[in-house]
Design a protein around this motif. Structure first.
Motif, PDB file in Angstrom:
ATOM      1  N   HIS A 120       0.816  -1.215   0.000  1.00  0.00           N
ATOM      2  CA  HIS A 120       0.000   0.000   0.000  1.00  0.00           C
ATOM      3  C   HIS A 120       0.851   1.268   0.000  1.00  0.00           C
ATOM      4  O   HIS A 120       0.312   2.362  -0.169  1.00  0.00           O
ATOM      5  N   GLN A 121       2.157   1.127   0.204  1.00  0.00           N
ATOM      6  CA  GLN A 121       3.043   2.295   0.173  1.00  0.00           C
ATOM      7  C   GLN A 121       3.001   2.895  -1.232  1.00  0.00           C
ATOM      8  O   GLN A 121       3.248   2.201  -2.216  1.00  0.00           O
ATOM      9  N   ARG A 122       2.704   4.162  -1.288  1.00  0.00           N
ATOM     10  CA  ARG A 122       2.534   4.848  -2.565  1.00  0.00           C
ATOM     11  C   ARG A 122       3.770   4.693  -3.458  1.00  0.00           C
ATOM     12  O   ARG A 122       4.895   4.941  -3.034  1.00  0.00           O
ATOM     13  N   ASN A 123       3.546   4.269  -4.677  1.00  0.00           N
ATOM     14  CA  ASN A 123       4.562   4.112  -5.735  1.00  0.00           C
ATOM     15  C   ASN A 123       5.596   3.020  -5.479  1.00  0.00           C
ATOM     16  O   ASN A 123       6.519   2.863  -6.271  1.00  0.00           O
ATOM     17  N   LEU A 124       5.461   2.265  -4.399  1.00  0.00           N
ATOM     18  CA  LEU A 124       6.474   1.256  -4.084  1.00  0.00           C
ATOM     19  C   LEU A 124       6.466   0.095  -5.073  1.00  0.00           C
ATOM     20  O   LEU A 124       7.521  -0.328  -5.544  1.00  0.00           O
ATOM     21  N   VAL A 125       5.290  -0.421  -5.396  1.00  0.00           N
ATOM     22  CA  VAL A 125       5.216  -1.556  -6.315  1.00  0.00           C
ATOM     23  C   VAL A 125       5.827  -1.168  -7.668  1.00  0.00           C
ATOM     24  O   VAL A 125       6.604  -1.927  -8.255  1.00  0.00           O
ATOM     25  N   ALA A 126       5.532   0.038  -8.131  1.00  0.00           N
ATOM     26  CA  ALA A 126       6.106   0.514  -9.393  1.00  0.00           C
ATOM     27  C   ALA A 126       7.620   0.642  -9.286  1.00  0.00           C
ATOM     28  O   ALA A 126       8.358   0.282 -10.220  1.00  0.00           O
ATOM     29  N   ALA A 127       8.113   1.140  -8.156  1.00  0.00           N
ATOM     30  CA  ALA A 127       9.559   1.297  -7.970  1.00  0.00           C
ATOM     31  C   ALA A 127      10.262  -0.062  -7.965  1.00  0.00           C
ATOM     32  O   ALA A 127      11.321  -0.229  -8.589  1.00  0.00           O
ATOM     33  N   ILE A 128       9.675  -1.042  -7.269  1.00  0.00           N
ATOM     34  CA  ILE A 128      10.257  -2.391  -7.229  1.00  0.00           C
ATOM     35  C   ILE A 128      10.269  -2.996  -8.630  1.00  0.00           C
ATOM     36  O   ILE A 128      11.260  -3.600  -9.060  1.00  0.00           O
ATOM     37  N   THR A 129       9.190  -2.820  -9.359  1.00  0.00           N
ATOM     38  CA  THR A 129       9.111  -3.333 -10.733  1.00  0.00           C
ATOM     39  C   THR A 129      10.149  -2.656 -11.621  1.00  0.00           C
ATOM     40  O   THR A 129      10.829  -3.315 -12.419  1.00  0.00           O
ATOM     41  N   ASP A 130      10.298  -1.340 -11.501  1.00  0.00           N
ATOM     42  CA  ASP A 130      11.296  -0.606 -12.290  1.00  0.00           C
ATOM     43  C   ASP A 130      12.705  -1.112 -11.998  1.00  0.00           C
ATOM     44  O   ASP A 130      13.516  -1.289 -12.922  1.00  0.00           O
ATOM     45  N   ILE A 131      13.015  -1.335 -10.723  1.00  0.00           N
ATOM     46  CA  ILE A 131      14.339  -1.854 -10.359  1.00  0.00           C
ATOM     47  C   ILE A 131      14.558  -3.221 -10.993  1.00  0.00           C
ATOM     48  O   ILE A 131      15.627  -3.505 -11.548  1.00  0.00           O
ATOM     49  N   GLN A 132      13.540  -4.073 -10.949  1.00  0.00           N
ATOM     50  CA  GLN A 132      13.669  -5.401 -11.547  1.00  0.00           C
ATOM     51  C   GLN A 132      13.905  -5.294 -13.051  1.00  0.00           C
ATOM     52  O   GLN A 132      14.720  -6.043 -13.616  1.00  0.00           O
ATOM     53  N   HIS A 133      13.235  -4.361 -13.717  1.00  0.00           N
ATOM     54  CA  HIS A 133      13.450  -4.179 -15.157  1.00  0.00           C
ATOM     55  C   HIS A 133      14.842  -3.624 -15.443  1.00  0.00           C
ATOM     56  O   HIS A 133      15.444  -3.969 -16.460  1.00  0.00           O
ATOM     57  N   ASP A 134      15.355  -2.782 -14.552  1.00  0.00           N
ATOM     58  CA  ASP A 134      16.702  -2.233 -14.728  1.00  0.00           C
ATOM     59  C   ASP A 134      17.774  -3.322 -14.647  1.00  0.00           C
ATOM     60  O   ASP A 134      18.879  -3.143 -15.162  1.00  0.00           O
ATOM     61  N   TYR A 135      17.472  -4.427 -13.986  1.00  0.00           N
ATOM     62  CA  TYR A 135      18.446  -5.498 -13.780  1.00  0.00           C
ATOM     63  C   TYR A 135      17.974  -6.822 -14.385  1.00  0.00           C
ATOM     64  O   TYR A 135      18.197  -7.883 -13.833  1.00  0.00           O
ATOM     65  N   MET A 136      17.359  -6.746 -15.549  1.00  0.00           N
ATOM     66  CA  MET A 136      16.860  -7.964 -16.207  1.00  0.00           C
ATOM     67  C   MET A 136      17.982  -8.959 -16.506  1.00  0.00           C
ATOM     68  O   MET A 136      17.742 -10.159 -16.559  1.00  0.00           O
ATOM     69  N   GLY A 137      19.201  -8.460 -16.698  1.00  0.00           N
ATOM     70  CA  GLY A 137      20.329  -9.351 -16.958  1.00  0.00           C
ATOM     71  C   GLY A 137      20.818 -10.092 -15.725  1.00  0.00           C
ATOM     72  O   GLY A 137      21.540 -11.072 -15.836  1.00  0.00           O
ATOM     73  N   VAL A 138      20.411  -9.638 -14.549  1.00  0.00           N
ATOM     74  CA  VAL A 138      20.838 -10.243 -13.286  1.00  0.00           C
ATOM     75  C   VAL A 138      19.713 -11.079 -12.677  1.00  0.00           C
ATOM     76  O   VAL A 138      19.946 -12.153 -12.133  1.00  0.00           O
ATOM     77  N   ILE A 139      18.483 -10.587 -12.772  1.00  0.00           N
ATOM     78  CA  ILE A 139      17.337 -11.279 -12.165  1.00  0.00           C
ATOM     79  C   ILE A 139      16.822 -12.347 -13.125  1.00  0.00           C
ATOM     80  O   ILE A 139      16.354 -12.053 -14.221  1.00  0.00           O
ATOM     81  N   GLN A 140      16.909 -13.590 -12.694  1.00  0.00           N
ATOM     82  CA  GLN A 140      16.503 -14.711 -13.525  1.00  0.00           C
ATOM     83  C   GLN A 140      15.022 -15.041 -13.380  1.00  0.00           C
ATOM     84  O   GLN A 140      14.389 -15.488 -14.326  1.00  0.00           O
ATOM     85  N   ALA A 141      14.488 -14.853 -12.168  1.00  0.00           N
ATOM     86  CA  ALA A 141      13.083 -15.177 -11.923  1.00  0.00           C
ATOM     87  C   ALA A 141      12.623 -14.464 -10.661  1.00  0.00           C
ATOM     88  O   ALA A 141      13.445 -14.062  -9.832  1.00  0.00           O
ATOM     89  N   SER A 142      11.315 -14.321 -10.542  1.00  0.00           N
ATOM     90  CA  SER A 142      10.766 -13.739  -9.312  1.00  0.00           C
ATOM     91  C   SER A 142       9.522 -14.511  -8.906  1.00  0.00           C
ATOM     92  O   SER A 142       8.805 -15.057  -9.743  1.00  0.00           O
ATOM     93  N   LEU A 143       9.298 -14.543  -7.603  1.00  0.00           N
ATOM     94  CA  LEU A 143       8.127 -15.188  -7.022  1.00  0.00           C
ATOM     95  C   LEU A 143       7.504 -14.188  -6.071  1.00  0.00           C
ATOM     96  O   LEU A 143       8.189 -13.635  -5.208  1.00  0.00           O
ATOM     97  N   HIS A 144       6.219 -13.946  -6.222  1.00  0.00           N
ATOM     98  CA  HIS A 144       5.509 -12.961  -5.414  1.00  0.00           C
ATOM     99  C   HIS A 144       4.423 -13.666  -4.612  1.00  0.00           C
ATOM    100  O   HIS A 144       3.711 -14.508  -5.143  1.00  0.00           O
ATOM    101  N   SER A 145       4.296 -13.296  -3.332  1.00  0.00           N
ATOM    102  CA  SER A 145       3.255 -13.885  -2.490  1.00  0.00           C
ATOM    103  C   SER A 145       2.609 -12.796  -1.637  1.00  0.00           C
ATOM    104  O   SER A 145       3.291 -11.930  -1.097  1.00  0.00           O
ATOM    105  N   HIS A 146       1.290 -12.857  -1.520  1.00  0.00           N
ATOM    106  CA  HIS A 146       0.537 -11.933  -0.681  1.00  0.00           C
ATOM    107  C   HIS A 146       0.467 -12.536   0.718  1.00  0.00           C
ATOM    108  O   HIS A 146      -0.182 -13.547   0.939  1.00  0.00           O
ATOM    109  N   VAL A 147       1.150 -11.902   1.664  1.00  0.00           N
ATOM    110  CA  VAL A 147       1.229 -12.406   3.028  1.00  0.00           C
ATOM    111  C   VAL A 147      -0.010 -12.005   3.812  1.00  0.00           C
ATOM    112  O   VAL A 147      -0.563 -12.787   4.571  1.00  0.00           O
ATOM    113  N   SER A 148      -0.438 -10.767   3.629  1.00  0.00           N
ATOM    114  CA  SER A 148      -1.634 -10.252   4.294  1.00  0.00           C
ATOM    115  C   SER A 148      -2.252  -9.207   3.383  1.00  0.00           C
ATOM    116  O   SER A 148      -1.802  -9.013   2.245  1.00  0.00           O
ATOM    117  N   HIS A 149      -3.235  -8.496   3.909  1.00  0.00           N
ATOM    118  CA  HIS A 149      -3.894  -7.466   3.106  1.00  0.00           C
ATOM    119  C   HIS A 149      -2.932  -6.340   2.720  1.00  0.00           C
ATOM    120  O   HIS A 149      -3.095  -5.710   1.685  1.00  0.00           O
TER     121      HIS A 149
END
Length: 152
Positions: A82-111
């Motif tokens: 729910h932190q404003r713009n955080l999900v977009a920032a995390i996604t942008d970082i992952q796109h910036d490092y596509m050559g390093v990040i091989q895979a990602s797994l996302h899980s919803h722990v709570s609301h």
């Protein structure tokens, strides 16, 4: 080049006369959790627990600073989605490092909380850079980097 403030060795034990007093502001839920851990672990004071936590943080920093060469590992991130713009920032970082990040797994722990695990492979400096950029984001509660050297 400035001297690294974390370059002290484990042999550099504090003497009573070397102690400095500091003030720290913490959210009440964080302090409550910390106090519960101190009680369970048998600490005699908050100061003792804080010193131990800081030593652990410094040890982890030194371990991260010593990474070199090709590495493979995981980055685990816990954050408030729910932190404003955080999900977009995390996604942008992952796109910036596509050559390093091989895979990602996302899980919803709570609301409000999510955990994400990134499988990474590449030069240690770049892997560490990904983790540090994620750590710097407001709303990220925890980032843990674990790597192993790649064998030829």
């Amino acid at each position: 080049m400035p001297e690294d403030p974390f370059s002290a060795t484990e042999d550099d034990n504090l003497q009573e006369s070397d102690l400095s007093r500091i003030g720290v502001s913490l959210p009440s839920n964080l302090l409550t959790s910390f106090d519960q851990i101190l009680k369970k672990r048998g600490y005699s004071s908050r100061s003792e627990g804080i010193r131990d936590a800081i030593r652990s943080y410094i040890t982890y920093y030194k371990w991260m600073a010593d990474l070199s060469g090709p590495r493979q590992g995981v980055i685990t991130i816990v954050y408030d989605h729910h932190q404003r713009n955080l999900v977009a920032a995390i996604t942008d970082i992952q796109h910036d490092y596509m050559g390093v990040i091989q895979a990602s797994l996302h899980s919803h722990v709570s609301h409000t909380r999510c955990v994400e695990v990134l499988l990474v492979k590449g030069d240690a400096a770049e892997v560490k850079e990904v983790a540090e950029r994620l750590m710097a984001q407001k709303g990220v509660e925890n980032v843990k980097l674990t790597t192993i050297p790649l064998e030829g």
